[in-house]
Design a protein around this motif. Structure first.
Motif, PDB file in Angstrom:
ATOM      1  N   VAL A   1      37.487  30.561  59.155  1.00  0.00           N
ATOM      2  CA  VAL A   1      38.894  30.638  59.543  1.00  0.00           C
ATOM      3  C   VAL A   1      39.064  30.853  61.048  1.00  0.00           C
ATOM      4  CG1 VAL A   1      40.887  32.195  59.344  1.00  0.00           C
ATOM      5  CG2 VAL A   1      39.779  31.334  57.298  1.00  0.00           C
TER       6      VAL A   1
ATOM      7  N   ALA B   1      46.403  30.014  53.786  1.00  0.00           N
ATOM      8  CA  ALA B   1      44.936  30.003  53.851  1.00  0.00           C
ATOM      9  C   ALA B   1      44.400  30.399  52.483  1.00  0.00           C
ATOM     10  CB  ALA B   1      44.450  30.965  54.929  1.00  0.00           C
TER      11      ALA B   1
ATOM     12  N   ARG C   1      36.434  31.572  53.902  1.00  0.00           N
ATOM     13  CA  ARG C   1      36.805  32.738  54.702  1.00  0.00           C
ATOM     14  C   ARG C   1      35.998  32.850  55.995  1.00  0.00           C
ATOM     15  NH1 ARG C   1      33.092  37.022  53.230  1.00  0.00           N
ATOM     16  NH2 ARG C   1      34.548  38.689  53.666  1.00  0.00           N
TER      17      ARG C   1
ATOM     18  N   VAL D   1      50.972  28.721  57.919  1.00  0.00           N
ATOM     19  CA  VAL D   1      49.672  28.369  57.336  1.00  0.00           C
ATOM     20  C   VAL D   1      49.478  29.116  56.020  1.00  0.00           C
ATOM     21  CG1 VAL D   1      47.162  28.499  57.654  1.00  0.00           C
ATOM     22  CG2 VAL D   1      48.639  27.893  59.588  1.00  0.00           C
TER      23      VAL D   1
ATOM     24  N   LEU E   1      44.784  38.101  58.879  1.00  0.00           N
ATOM     25  CA  LEU E   1      45.211  36.771  59.318  1.00  0.00           C
ATOM     26  C   LEU E   1      46.403  36.916  60.271  1.00  0.00           C
ATOM     27  CD1 LEU E   1      45.001  34.935  55.864  1.00  0.00           C
ATOM     28  CD2 LEU E   1      43.405  34.764  57.792  1.00  0.00           C
TER      29      LEU E   1
ATOM     30  N   TRP F   1      50.904  33.731  58.701  1.00  0.00           N
ATOM     31  CA  TRP F   1      50.063  33.083  57.702  1.00  0.00           C
ATOM     32  C   TRP F   1      50.185  33.781  56.355  1.00  0.00           C
ATOM     33  CZ3 TRP F   1      44.601  31.201  59.516  1.00  0.00           C
ATOM     34  CH2 TRP F   1      44.721  30.474  60.704  1.00  0.00           C
TER      35      TRP F   1
ATOM     36  N   TYR G   1      40.672  28.487  63.693  1.00  0.00           N
ATOM     37  CA  TYR G   1      42.051  28.043  63.444  1.00  0.00           C
ATOM     38  C   TYR G   1      43.079  29.073  63.919  1.00  0.00           C
ATOM     39  CZ  TYR G   1      39.687  24.613  60.551  1.00  0.00           C
ATOM     40  OH  TYR G   1      38.865  23.601  60.125  1.00  0.00           O
ATOM     41  N   ARG G   2      42.626  30.301  64.156  1.00  0.00           N
ATOM     42  CA  ARG G   2      43.573  31.387  64.420  1.00  0.00           C
ATOM     43  C   ARG G   2      44.473  31.106  65.616  1.00  0.00           C
ATOM     44  NH1 ARG G   2      42.556  36.314  61.905  1.00  0.00           N
ATOM     45  NH2 ARG G   2      40.761  36.255  60.513  1.00  0.00           N
TER      46      ARG G   2
ATOM     47  N   LEU H   1      45.085  25.500  54.403  1.00  0.00           N
ATOM     48  CA  LEU H   1      43.772  25.613  55.024  1.00  0.00           C
ATOM     49  C   LEU H   1      42.778  26.044  53.945  1.00  0.00           C
ATOM     50  CD1 LEU H   1      42.305  25.627  57.799  1.00  0.00           C
ATOM     51  CD2 LEU H   1      42.942  28.036  58.008  1.00  0.00           C
ATOM     52  N   THR H   2      41.836  25.193  53.610  1.00  0.00           N
ATOM     53  CA  THR H   2      40.853  25.518  52.572  1.00  0.00           C
ATOM     54  C   THR H   2      39.452  25.267  53.131  1.00  0.00           C
ATOM     55  OG1 THR H   2      40.806  23.300  51.604  1.00  0.00           O
ATOM     56  CG2 THR H   2      42.463  24.797  50.746  1.00  0.00           C
TER      57      THR H   2
END
Ligand code: NAP
Length: 286
Positions: free
Chosen positions: A170, A184, A167, A182, A194, A198, A173-174, A163-164
């Protein structure tokens, strides 16, 4: 000329350096979002202006001859505020926005989505879908190297997600990826921890192709989720994903606000500035 550069990008730093070298009086504005920002040459001010009203007040007090919005293509709020405030104060405005990645030949195979919520849903669907045989694209001459990279991650199913998205993006997506493996990657850690499964990878580009291939292979990444930032510094992950046959979920750019000339690079921005006429002294003829 006095120029306000809205910064926070490498292009903004290059622009400030170029305009300074040309003798312009440049102030770069940074949001203050990163803990140790790389600073451009020239004057720097840091922190939000306080919405459109705050920026209008700043423009009236500092009276720059022009504003160049060189914020990140996804910094949509700042760009919209700049468009409104410059319209209200009559300040010439240009948007420096490097081209996105849509012209790359591999972009037709990506899953393009409009926002992060959609990206999270698509990524979750991809990693829970029944496994398909791994496909290796490209010329047969590269196959040994690409097979070796995949082997580094073992023979398990490539069900990891890289995942890019930065910050600050994010959040969406949580939940959808709460149970996924994941990785990140971002410049600074996010404010909130996170999800437990992750892994946080803090790193600042530019990134090299060999390192990206090793990262995707060793973590058995099956899906790369990113946004259409454009530029060369972070494009190697896309080359690596193409090499390893990894699915890419790409968030489209928000539209540029109306009223600003859109310029693709620093040279175009400097040329635009040279065409702006500094207001002359008031005409006192009867
Ligand atoms: P955003 O959502 O468009 O802006 C949020 C608020 O941050 C703005 O309303 C403004 O506050 C303040 N702000 C943003 N850029 C500013 C600047 N250059 N100077 C002064 N204030 C600024 O922006 P964002 O996406 O959070 O990005 C924040 C900064 O990080 C930007 O400078 C951007 O270039 C950089 N950046 C963003 C991304 C990304 O993916 N979004 C990636 C790399 C770098 P006020 O309303 O109080 O004026």
């Amino acid at each position: 000329m006095r120029v306000l550069v809205l910064g926070g990008t490498a292009d903004a730093r290059r622009l400030a350096a170029e305009l300074g070298a040309q003798g312009h009086d440049v102030t770069t504005s940074l949001a203050g979002a990163t803990s140790a920002p790389l600073l451009p040459p020239g004057r720097v001010r840091t922190g939000g202006f306080g919405g459109v009203a705050g920026l209008v007040a700043w423009l009236r007090a500092d009276a720059p001859d022009a504003v160049i919005d060189a914020t990140h293509p996804f910094a949509a709020r700042m760009s919209a505020h700049a468009a409104d405030a410059c319209a209200e104060t009559g300040t010439p405005l240009a948007r420096l926005s490097r081209p996105g990645w849509a012209d790359r030949p591999d972009s037709a195979g990506w899953r393009w989505v409009d926002d992060h919520d959609a990206a999270a849903r698509v990524a979750a669907g991809l990693i829970t879908a029944p496994a398909a045989p791994t496909k290796l694209h490209g010329s047969s001459a590269d196959l040994p190297a690409r097979r070796a990279a995949l082997r580094r991650g073992g023979t398990g199913r490539p069900d990891g997600v890289l995942l890019t998205v930065g910050r600050q993006s994010v959040g969406p997506y949580r939940d959808p990826l709460a149970d996924a493996r994941v990785y990140a990657r971002m410049t600074d850690a996010p404010d909130a921890p996170l999800p437990p499964g992750w892994t946080l990878l803090t790193a600042r580009g530019p990134f090299a192709l060999d390192d990206e291939v090793a990262l995707l292979g060793s973590h058995r990444i099956g899906v790369l989720v990113t946004k259409d930032s454009g530029g060369d510094a972070t494009a190697a992950k896309l080359d690596a994903a193409a090499e390893l046959g990894i699915a890419v979920v790409m968030v489209r750019r928000p539209p540029s606000p109306k009223g600003a000339a859109v310029l693709a690079d620093v040279a175009a921005a400097a040329a635009w500035l040279s065409r702006i006429r500094r207001p002359g002294p008031p005409d006192r003829r009867p």
